[in-house]
Design a protein around this motif. Structure first.
Motif, PDB file in Angstrom:
ATOM      1  N   ALA A   7       0.828  -1.206   0.000  1.00 30.55           N
ATOM      2  CA  ALA A   7       0.000   0.000   0.000  1.00 30.55           C
ATOM      3  C   ALA A   7       0.865   1.259   0.000  1.00 30.55           C
ATOM      4  CB  ALA A   7      -0.927  -0.006   1.216  1.00 30.55           C
ATOM      5  N   ILE A   8       1.998   1.203   0.715  1.00 30.70           N
ATOM      6  CA  ILE A   8       2.917   2.347   0.715  1.00 30.70           C
ATOM      7  C   ILE A   8       3.456   2.590  -0.689  1.00 30.70           C
ATOM      8  CG2 ILE A   8       5.170   3.177   1.527  1.00 30.70           C
ATOM      9  CD1 ILE A   8       4.616   1.773   4.182  1.00 30.70           C
ATOM     10  N   LEU A   9       3.819   1.511  -1.383  1.00 30.79           N
ATOM     11  CA  LEU A   9       4.316   1.652  -2.760  1.00 30.79           C
ATOM     12  C   LEU A   9       3.278   2.333  -3.649  1.00 30.79           C
ATOM     13  CD1 LEU A   9       6.315   1.053  -5.052  1.00 30.79           C
ATOM     14  CD2 LEU A   9       5.253  -1.198  -5.282  1.00 30.79           C
ATOM     15  N   VAL A  10       2.038   1.857  -3.591  1.00 36.96           N
ATOM     16  CA  VAL A  10       0.971   2.447  -4.400  1.00 36.96           C
ATOM     17  C   VAL A  10       0.737   3.904  -3.995  1.00 36.96           C
ATOM     18  CG1 VAL A  10      -1.479   2.317  -5.006  1.00 36.96           C
ATOM     19  CG2 VAL A  10      -0.136   0.213  -4.787  1.00 36.96           C
ATOM     20  N   GLY A  11       0.765   4.183  -2.678  1.00 31.61           N
ATOM     21  CA  GLY A  11       0.523   5.530  -2.186  1.00 31.61           C
ATOM     22  C   GLY A  11       1.612   6.510  -2.582  1.00 31.61           C
ATOM     23  N   VAL A  12       2.880   6.081  -2.464  1.00 30.21           N
ATOM     24  CA  VAL A  12       3.999   6.948  -2.858  1.00 30.21           C
ATOM     25  C   VAL A  12       3.944   7.250  -4.346  1.00 30.21           C
ATOM     26  CG1 VAL A  12       6.515   6.999  -3.159  1.00 30.21           C
ATOM     27  CG2 VAL A  12       5.537   6.270  -0.976  1.00 30.21           C
ATOM     28  N   LEU A  13       3.655   6.219  -5.125  1.00 33.80           N
ATOM     29  CA  LEU A  13       3.594   6.389  -6.578  1.00 33.80           C
ATOM     30  C   LEU A  13       2.473   7.354  -6.953  1.00 33.80           C
ATOM     31  CD1 LEU A  13       4.807   5.411  -9.246  1.00 33.80           C
ATOM     32  CD2 LEU A  13       3.166   3.546  -9.247  1.00 33.80           C
ATOM     33  N   GLU A  14       1.307   7.161  -6.387  1.00 32.62           N
ATOM     34  CA  GLU A  14       0.174   8.019  -6.726  1.00 32.62           C
ATOM     35  C   GLU A  14       0.400   9.452  -6.256  1.00 32.62           C
ATOM     36  OE1 GLU A  14      -4.665   8.194  -5.951  1.00 32.62           O
ATOM     37  OE2 GLU A  14      -3.579   6.298  -5.847  1.00 32.62           O
ATOM     38  N   ASN A  15       0.913   9.612  -5.041  1.00 32.38           N
ATOM     39  CA  ASN A  15       1.168  10.951  -4.510  1.00 32.38           C
ATOM     40  C   ASN A  15       2.194  11.697  -5.355  1.00 32.38           C
ATOM     41  OD1 ASN A  15       3.096  12.672  -2.520  1.00 32.38           O
ATOM     42  ND2 ASN A  15       0.972  12.807  -1.831  1.00 32.38           N
ATOM     43  N   GLY A  16       3.268  11.001  -5.721  1.00 32.80           N
ATOM     44  CA  GLY A  16       4.302  11.650  -6.524  1.00 32.80           C
ATOM     45  C   GLY A  16       3.801  12.050  -7.898  1.00 32.80           C
ATOM     46  N   LEU A  17       3.000  11.185  -8.521  1.00 27.33           N
ATOM     47  CA  LEU A  17       2.482  11.494  -9.859  1.00 27.33           C
ATOM     48  C   LEU A  17       1.503  12.662  -9.812  1.00 27.33           C
ATOM     49  CD1 LEU A  17       1.927   7.889 -11.269  1.00 27.33           C
ATOM     50  CD2 LEU A  17       3.760   9.498 -11.852  1.00 27.33           C
ATOM     51  N   VAL A  18       0.695  12.719  -8.761  1.00 27.58           N
ATOM     52  CA  VAL A  18      -0.229  13.849  -8.611  1.00 27.58           C
ATOM     53  C   VAL A  18       0.548  15.150  -8.433  1.00 27.58           C
ATOM     54  CG1 VAL A  18      -1.954  14.885  -7.084  1.00 27.58           C
ATOM     55  CG2 VAL A  18      -2.151  12.486  -7.723  1.00 27.58           C
ATOM     56  N   MET A  19       1.615  15.111  -7.633  1.00 32.34           N
ATOM     57  CA  MET A  19       2.429  16.312  -7.427  1.00 32.34           C
ATOM     58  C   MET A  19       3.155  16.741  -8.700  1.00 32.34           C
ATOM     59  SD  MET A  19       4.003  15.680  -3.604  1.00 32.34           S
ATOM     60  CE  MET A  19       4.767  17.303  -3.554  1.00 32.34           C
ATOM     61  N   MET A  20       3.388  15.779  -9.597  1.00 37.92           N
ATOM     62  CA  MET A  20       4.008  16.098 -10.881  1.00 37.92           C
ATOM     63  C   MET A  20       2.969  16.503 -11.925  1.00 37.92           C
ATOM     64  SD  MET A  20       6.968  13.150 -11.189  1.00 37.92           S
ATOM     65  CE  MET A  20       7.746  13.909 -12.613  1.00 37.92           C
ATOM     66  N   SER A  21       1.731  16.684 -11.466  1.00 44.59           N
ATOM     67  CA  SER A  21       0.630  17.151 -12.313  1.00 44.59           C
ATOM     68  C   SER A  21       0.250  16.164 -13.418  1.00 44.59           C
ATOM     69  CB  SER A  21       0.967  18.525 -12.941  1.00 44.59           C
ATOM     70  OG  SER A  21       1.194  19.485 -11.938  1.00 44.59           O
ATOM     71  N   VAL A  22       0.461  14.873 -13.141  1.00 38.63           N
ATOM     72  CA  VAL A  22      -0.022  13.854 -14.075  1.00 38.63           C
ATOM     73  C   VAL A  22      -1.545  13.839 -13.988  1.00 38.63           C
ATOM     74  CG1 VAL A  22      -0.080  11.382 -14.586  1.00 38.63           C
ATOM     75  CG2 VAL A  22       2.054  12.471 -13.866  1.00 38.63           C
ATOM     76  N   PRO A  23      -2.263  13.883 -15.110  1.00 35.95           N
ATOM     77  CA  PRO A  23      -3.739  13.921 -15.074  1.00 35.95           C
ATOM     78  C   PRO A  23      -4.315  12.755 -14.283  1.00 35.95           C
ATOM     79  CG  PRO A  23      -2.931  14.332 -17.293  1.00 35.95           C
ATOM     80  CD  PRO A  23      -1.744  13.916 -16.477  1.00 35.95           C
ATOM     81  N   TYR A  24      -5.329  13.043 -13.487  1.00 43.87           N
ATOM     82  CA  TYR A  24      -5.918  12.015 -12.629  1.00 43.87           C
ATOM     83  C   TYR A  24      -6.437  10.832 -13.424  1.00 43.87           C
ATOM     84  CZ  TYR A  24     -10.609  13.435 -14.056  1.00 43.87           C
ATOM     85  OH  TYR A  24     -11.749  13.699 -14.788  1.00 43.87           O
ATOM     86  N   TYR A  25      -6.918  11.100 -14.653  1.00 48.46           N
ATOM     87  CA  TYR A  25      -7.482  10.010 -15.443  1.00 48.46           C
ATOM     88  C   TYR A  25      -6.404   9.076 -15.988  1.00 48.46           C
ATOM     89  CZ  TYR A  25      -6.498  13.751 -18.828  1.00 48.46           C
ATOM     90  OH  TYR A  25      -5.905  14.768 -19.535  1.00 48.46           O
TER      91      TYR A  25
END
Length: 334
Positions: free
Chosen positions: A292-310
């Protein structure tokens, strides 16, 4: 004259050991590499507030995934966890808003009623002998529909009337709202992970579940009540999914349509990733937490890099595919 002893190294053995190390600790290595990459790309990634945000964001996924881990321990698979979370979320908010009930009864009613999902799953799988995947797929749709029918196909929030138009004045209690905020939500997550770890690894019942999952027929011949432990696994799976739904309702302050559906895929990914952590080779709550930490870190980092949510589902799906590939490749080797 002393004999000339020459010690020859075995390159294949060294390579095999390296590959084994990567297979065992690849998830932890991946987390560190992602943290380094995101920290270099965005200096504010590795701040205390953002780390707290990551742990808060994975809390519900972890709780639901730990429940799935219990069902995996008996070689089962529970697809209905998202629907169970949606159902408990709808029920607990309805208890507050529609019926003006106190905190503890509202939570207990939501938990107990949602266990109907587990009872139906256990009946279909243990008694009717429908394969786990198909049975829980059916109940996923059934109870998703039950939750939507109960709420009239809409959300439930403070001030909204009942389906018959009756005005309501019930409110979420401050105690309930605190469950979805830090530090309570993180503490609940850690307690759930620790409880399931102790249960599966340090109690007779948990060890029996692993035996059932490893070889059901051998477990039956050993005198273990296989059907009873398979049913217990689904009750625990649903219980933790319901708890996740309740905390979700506390976090967002309302009950939303199909609120739990979005947690199914991350929970599955975390549970399967966790099987390879530290070379465990079996479902375990600590490995699920790391997943879950792996998925959370990946998602958080991508959101901060402005990767589109979709586009995030592409990444989540890829992570799940890699987790499944690693798990089943390991099983094939064994």
């Amino acid at each position: 004259m002393a004999p000339n002893l020459e010690i020859k190294s075995n390159p294949s053995r060294g390579l095999g050991g390296t590959l084994q190390f990567i297979n065992n600790w690849g998830t932890v290595i991946a987390i560190f590499l992602l943290v380094i990459f995101f920290s270099v790309s965005m200096p504010h990634f590795l701040t205390g507030s953002n780390i707290l945000t990551i742990f808060r964001s994975i809390a519900i996924v972890t709780i639901i995934a730990v429940g799935l881990t219990v069902s995996l321990s008996v070689n089962g698979f529970d697809l209905s966890i998202g629907s169970a979370a949606t159902m408990s979320s709808s029920l607990v908010v309805a208890m507050f808003v529609w019926f003006s009930m106190p905190t503890v009864p509202s939570i207990l009613i939501a938990l107990v009623v949602t266990l109907v999902v587990a009872a139906v799953n256990a009946f279909l799988i243990v008694k009717v002998k429908i394969p786990d995947l198909f049975a829980t797929l059916a109940t996923m749709f059934i109870f998703e529909g039950v939750a939507m029918t109960y709420t009239g196909g809409g959300s439930i929030s403070e001030g909204m009337p009942r389906l018959d138009g009756t005005p309501t004045n019930g409110q979420l209690s401050p105690l309930f709202e605190s469950l979805g905020q830090a530090p309570a939500i993180i503490i609940i997550m850690v307690v759930v992970v620790a409880f399931v770890h102790i249960f599966l690894n340090h109690t007779k019942h948990g060890r029996y579940m692993y035996v059932v999952g490893g070889n059901m027929e051998a477990a039956r011949l050993s005198g273990i009540p296989v059907n009873r432990y398979r049913a217990l696994a689904y009750f625990l799976s649903t219980l933790f999914a319901a708890l996740g739904g309740i905390i979700l309702a506390s976090k967002i302050g309302s009950a939303q349509i199909n609120a739990g559906a979005g947690f199914l895929m991350p929970a599955v990914a975390a549970a399967f990733i966790g099987q390879s952590v530290a070379g465990s080779g079996k479902p375990n709550s600590i490995g699920t937490f790391v997943g879950a930490i792996l998925v959370g870190v990946l998602e958080n980092g991508l959101v901060m890099m402005s990767v589109p949510y979709y586009s995030l589902n592409i990444v989540k799906g890829a992570v799940l595919a890699l987790a499944l590939a690693s798990t089943y490749y390991r099983k094939r080797l064994n």
